[in-house]
Design an enzyme around this catalytic site. Structure first.
Site, PDB file in Angstrom:
ATOM      1  N   ASP A  25     -62.834 -24.677 -12.816  1.00  0.00           N
ATOM      2  CA  ASP A  25     -63.140 -23.640 -11.843  1.00  0.00           C
ATOM      3  C   ASP A  25     -64.587 -23.779 -11.372  1.00  0.00           C
ATOM      4  OD1 ASP A  25     -62.210 -21.137 -10.590  1.00  0.00           O
ATOM      5  OD2 ASP A  25     -63.916 -20.305 -11.663  1.00  0.00           O
ATOM      6  N   THR A  66     -63.674 -21.878  -4.239  1.00  0.00           N
ATOM      7  CA  THR A  66     -65.094 -22.002  -4.566  1.00  0.00           C
ATOM      8  C   THR A  66     -65.573 -23.453  -4.490  1.00  0.00           C
ATOM      9  OG1 THR A  66     -64.467 -22.053  -6.879  1.00  0.00           O
ATOM     10  CG2 THR A  66     -65.214 -19.973  -6.027  1.00  0.00           C
ATOM     11  N   THR A  67     -64.780 -24.354  -5.074  1.00  0.00           N
ATOM     12  CA  THR A  67     -65.204 -25.755  -5.092  1.00  0.00           C
ATOM     13  C   THR A  67     -65.311 -26.287  -3.668  1.00  0.00           C
ATOM     14  OG1 THR A  67     -63.953 -25.929  -7.132  1.00  0.00           O
ATOM     15  CG2 THR A  67     -64.742 -27.966  -6.188  1.00  0.00           C
ATOM     16  N   ASP A  84     -58.070 -16.586  -9.506  1.00  0.00           N
ATOM     17  CA  ASP A  84     -57.888 -17.372  -8.278  1.00  0.00           C
ATOM     18  C   ASP A  84     -56.589 -16.986  -7.583  1.00  0.00           C
ATOM     19  OD1 ASP A  84     -60.134 -18.601  -9.254  1.00  0.00           O
ATOM     20  OD2 ASP A  84     -59.466 -20.638  -8.838  1.00  0.00           O
TER      21      ASP A  84
HETATM   22  P1  ADP Z   1     -61.091 -24.616  -4.889  1.00  0.00           P
HETATM   23  O1  ADP Z   1     -62.038 -24.078  -5.907  1.00  0.00           O
HETATM   24  O2  ADP Z   1     -61.787 -25.027  -3.655  1.00  0.00           O
HETATM   25  O3  ADP Z   1     -59.905 -23.747  -4.664  1.00  0.00           O
HETATM   26  P2  ADP Z   1     -59.214 -26.409  -6.145  1.00  0.00           P
HETATM   27  O4  ADP Z   1     -59.528 -27.281  -7.301  1.00  0.00           O
HETATM   28  O5  ADP Z   1     -58.334 -25.252  -6.372  1.00  0.00           O
HETATM   29  O6  ADP Z   1     -60.595 -25.982  -5.538  1.00  0.00           O
HETATM   30  O7  ADP Z   1     -58.610 -27.341  -5.011  1.00  0.00           O
HETATM   31  C1  ADP Z   1     -58.220 -26.836  -3.788  1.00  0.00           C
HETATM   32  C2  ADP Z   1     -57.848 -27.958  -2.866  1.00  0.00           C
HETATM   33  O8  ADP Z   1     -56.748 -28.694  -3.400  1.00  0.00           O
HETATM   34  C3  ADP Z   1     -57.388 -27.408  -1.528  1.00  0.00           C
HETATM   35  O9  ADP Z   1     -57.906 -28.205  -0.507  1.00  0.00           O
HETATM   36  C4  ADP Z   1     -55.887 -27.519  -1.611  1.00  0.00           C
HETATM   37  O10 ADP Z   1     -55.276 -27.650  -0.347  1.00  0.00           O
HETATM   38  C5  ADP Z   1     -55.712 -28.774  -2.432  1.00  0.00           C
HETATM   39  N1  ADP Z   1     -54.404 -28.814  -3.099  1.00  0.00           N
HETATM   40  C6  ADP Z   1     -53.921 -27.964  -4.004  1.00  0.00           C
HETATM   41  N2  ADP Z   1     -52.677 -28.317  -4.388  1.00  0.00           N
HETATM   42  C7  ADP Z   1     -52.374 -29.439  -3.724  1.00  0.00           C
HETATM   43  C8  ADP Z   1     -51.238 -30.314  -3.676  1.00  0.00           C
HETATM   44  N3  ADP Z   1     -50.173 -30.081  -4.428  1.00  0.00           N
HETATM   45  N4  ADP Z   1     -51.298 -31.361  -2.868  1.00  0.00           N
HETATM   46  C9  ADP Z   1     -52.391 -31.606  -2.131  1.00  0.00           C
HETATM   47  N5  ADP Z   1     -53.484 -30.834  -2.116  1.00  0.00           N
HETATM   48  C10 ADP Z   1     -53.490 -29.765  -2.898  1.00  0.00           C
HETATM   49 MG    MG Z   2     -58.368 -23.216  -5.901  1.00  0.00          MG
END
Ligand code: ADP
Ligand code: MG
Length: 550
Positions: free
Chosen positions: A66, A99-100, A397
């Site tokens: 996270d 957030t990321t 989240d």
């Molecule tokens: P954040 O803190 O930004 O939410 P995450 O680690 O949750 O970071 O990653 C979010 C990113 O991963 C988003 O751009 C989302 O569209 C992408 N994402 C999540 N699940 C998938 C998936 N199954 N296939 C492709 N991209 C994904």
């Molecule tokens: Mg996320």
């Protein structure tokens, strides 16, 4: 507190030991620090992202993916690093997810600003171009977003699953279980006014206790209180409970130190004690007269009062937190009473059951089976502290994403597809705008591509090839939803794949990233009177520039 120039002469007005970075040097340092911070979280993006293990000074271990948690726990010292951490915090608070991504985009905006500064473009023009790009991006996002309502269970579950995506909380089955619970709690606390839905996430309480497995996590239609019943003689369980919430001390207030009571004989002592006991009994009588069968008291309860309450078959819980009292009020419909004289049956709330249960060796009080409660609880279980903590972060989240989706009623596709689409629109726009801002708008478009690029990287795909291929897909309208399928190492239609995310999360990420990069770029003078260089001390982060002691 600055150098003063008068007729070419300089007067030092800074205290001894203070240090200062000026102009380009300050900008370059700050950009490097901002980018270093974003590089740290970059590898955690997406479902194929990696986890980080953080060890605190006290030796506590956190394993997480996270962004907000990683940045917060790093304890960065550099003021610019702190601004970057703020991005994550704001994102977390406002929308709970993304957030990321927000931090990665901010880092890219800074890095690209660095190249523009090198080309002699003034910070003001960069900032202006970035803001223009953000506005255009918002417009584009609004245009490509689709609708989702609180009744569309399937879509909302997909949004929940994607928000949980990269969190290391177990199998798909487990994730589905958690997503379903999150949606259930969100629906329960949602308030509909016409077509508008509002959700106060504060009224979804998250309680956690080590023990069992993550699959034992449950939804409670009411409030779970981490307390025990005051007296062993009280019932452990009551059905159809009438609940009173008291912000009253069920104790005799101790006399002031200067108001002495003259007791000269044993008889007087006896009378005095009986008087006290009678006062406490009167208090309890007022409670039982109201027909309350369960009381939650914010303050203390005297042993004698406990005894009388137990005799009357009342469950009493003392020293309940104010926040729990508010949640109990929302769940049971009870009104918080501040004087026993005011307590009437009308102030009571209702719960189908109140029960003390032993969970992993500790007592907890379940106030459940409430009638349409506007406050509920998610009770997280799991084998280790690390596991339940990560489930809690995942739930935050998911709840944030679901609330964002339901409140604004809009979603967009993920996997970098939306960022790619917006990036292409921005490039066209940049050409229309022309001038110095054109470069900044193009740089903004480049910065957004960091999202599909990082996702491709994390899946082990060739990032450059992927970007080129995605750009060409997005040239056609049918290719608009194409993003990175990190599981198949391919490009696919993210809508068809069910990779969807709330629009609000994307909008918030863009605005906090743009604002943070602008405020960092505006700084051209860093003065530190702490006797250490403002460039130093980024909490030992890799890639951060060293101090500039002078
Ligand atoms: P954040 O803190 O930004 O939410 P995450 O680690 O949750 O970071 O990653 C979010 C990113 O991963 C988003 O751009 C989302 O569209 C992408 N994402 C999540 N699940 C998938 C998936 N199954 N296939 C492709 N991209 C994904
Ligand atoms: Mg996320």
């Amino acid at each position: 507190m600055a150098e003063n120039q008068l007729g070419g002469q300089q007067y030092m007005v800074l205290p001894e030991g203070a240090s200062r970075l000026l102009g380009k040097e300050a900008q370059r340092t700050n950009i490097a620090v901002g980018y270093a911070v974003s590089s740290i979280v970059r590898t955690t993006l997406g479902p194929k992202g990696m986890d980080k293990m953080l060890v605190s000074e006290l030796g506590d271990i956190i394993i997480t993916n996270d962004g907000a948690t990683i940045l917060e726990e790093m304890n960065v010292e550099h003021p610019v690093a702190k601004i970057m951490v703020e991005i994550a915090k704001t994102q977390d608070k406002e929308v709970g997810d993304g957030t990321t991504s927000a931090v990665i985009v901010a880092g890219e905006l800074l890095k690209n600003a660095g190249s523009m500064l090198d080309q002699g473009i003034p910070p003001a023009a960069i900032i202006k171009g970035y803001e223009m790009a953000r506005m255009k991006a918002t417009e584009t996002l609004d245009a490509i977003a689709s609708n989702v309502s609180i009744d569309e269970q399937d879509k909302l579950l997909k949004i929940a699953m994607i928000a949980m995506g990269s969190k290391n909380v177990g199998s798909d089955q487990t994730k589905k279980h958690l997503a379903t619970l999150a949606l259930q709690s969100l629906k329960q606390v949602s308030i509909k006014e016409g077509s508008k839905v509002t959700i106060d996430r504060d009224f979804i309480k998250i309680e956690k206790k080590e023990g069992g497995g993550i699959d034992d996590t449950t939804f409670i239609n009411g409030v779970l209180i981490d307390k025990e019943i005051a007296h062993p003689g009280m019932p452990k369980v009551l059905k159809n409970a009438n609940i009173a919430l008291l912000d009253v001390a069920l104790e005799i207030e101790k006399t002031e130190t200067d108001a002495r009571i003259e007791i000269t004989s044993p008889d007087q002592m006896q009378a005095f004690l009986m008087q006290e006991e009678k006062m406490l009994k009167d208090m309890v009588d007022k409670i039982t007269k109201s027909k309350a069968t369960v009381i939650f008291v914010q303050k203390g309860i005297d042993d004698v009062a406990q005894h009388y309450l137990a005799k009357a078959g009342v469950i009493a819980v003392r020293r309940v937190k104010k926040s729990d009292m508010e949640k109990l009020a929302k769940a049971t419909g009870a009104r918080l009473v501040t004087s026993l004289d005011d307590l009437t049956q009308k102030d009571l709330g209702f719960a189908g059951a109140v029960e003390e249960r032993k969970i992993s060796g500790e007592q907890m009080i379940f106030v459940e089976k409430c009638k349409d409660p506007k406050s509920v609880t998610l009770f997280i279980r799991g084998g280790t502290k690390q596991a339940i903590d990560e489930v809690e972060r995942a739930m935050t989240d998911v709840l944030g994403a679901l609330a964002s989706a339901v409140e604004s009623g809009k979603y967009v596709t993920g996997g970098g597809s939306t960022e790619m689409e917006v990036s292409i629109k921005l490039r066209d726009y940049a050409t229309d705008v022309g001038g110095r801002e054109q470069l900044a708008i193009q740089a903004f478009a480049d910065s957004l591509e960091a999202i599909p690029k990082t996702l491709a990287d994390s899946a082990g795909m060739d990032a450059i090839d992927t970007l080129v291929a995605l750009r060409s897909k997005h040239k056609n309208k049918e290719g608009r939803n194409f993003g990175v399928d990190v599981y198949k190492n391919a490009m696919s239609d993210m809508e068809k794949l069910g990779v969807i995310e709330p629009l609000k999360v994307k909008l918030q990420a863009l605005s906090s990233a743009t604002e943070a990069s602008a405020s960092i770029l505006r700084i051209d003078d860093m003065i530190s009177s702490k006797g250490r260089s403002p460039a130093g001390g980024t909490g030992g982060m890799p890639g951060s520039p060293g101090g500039m002691e002078d």
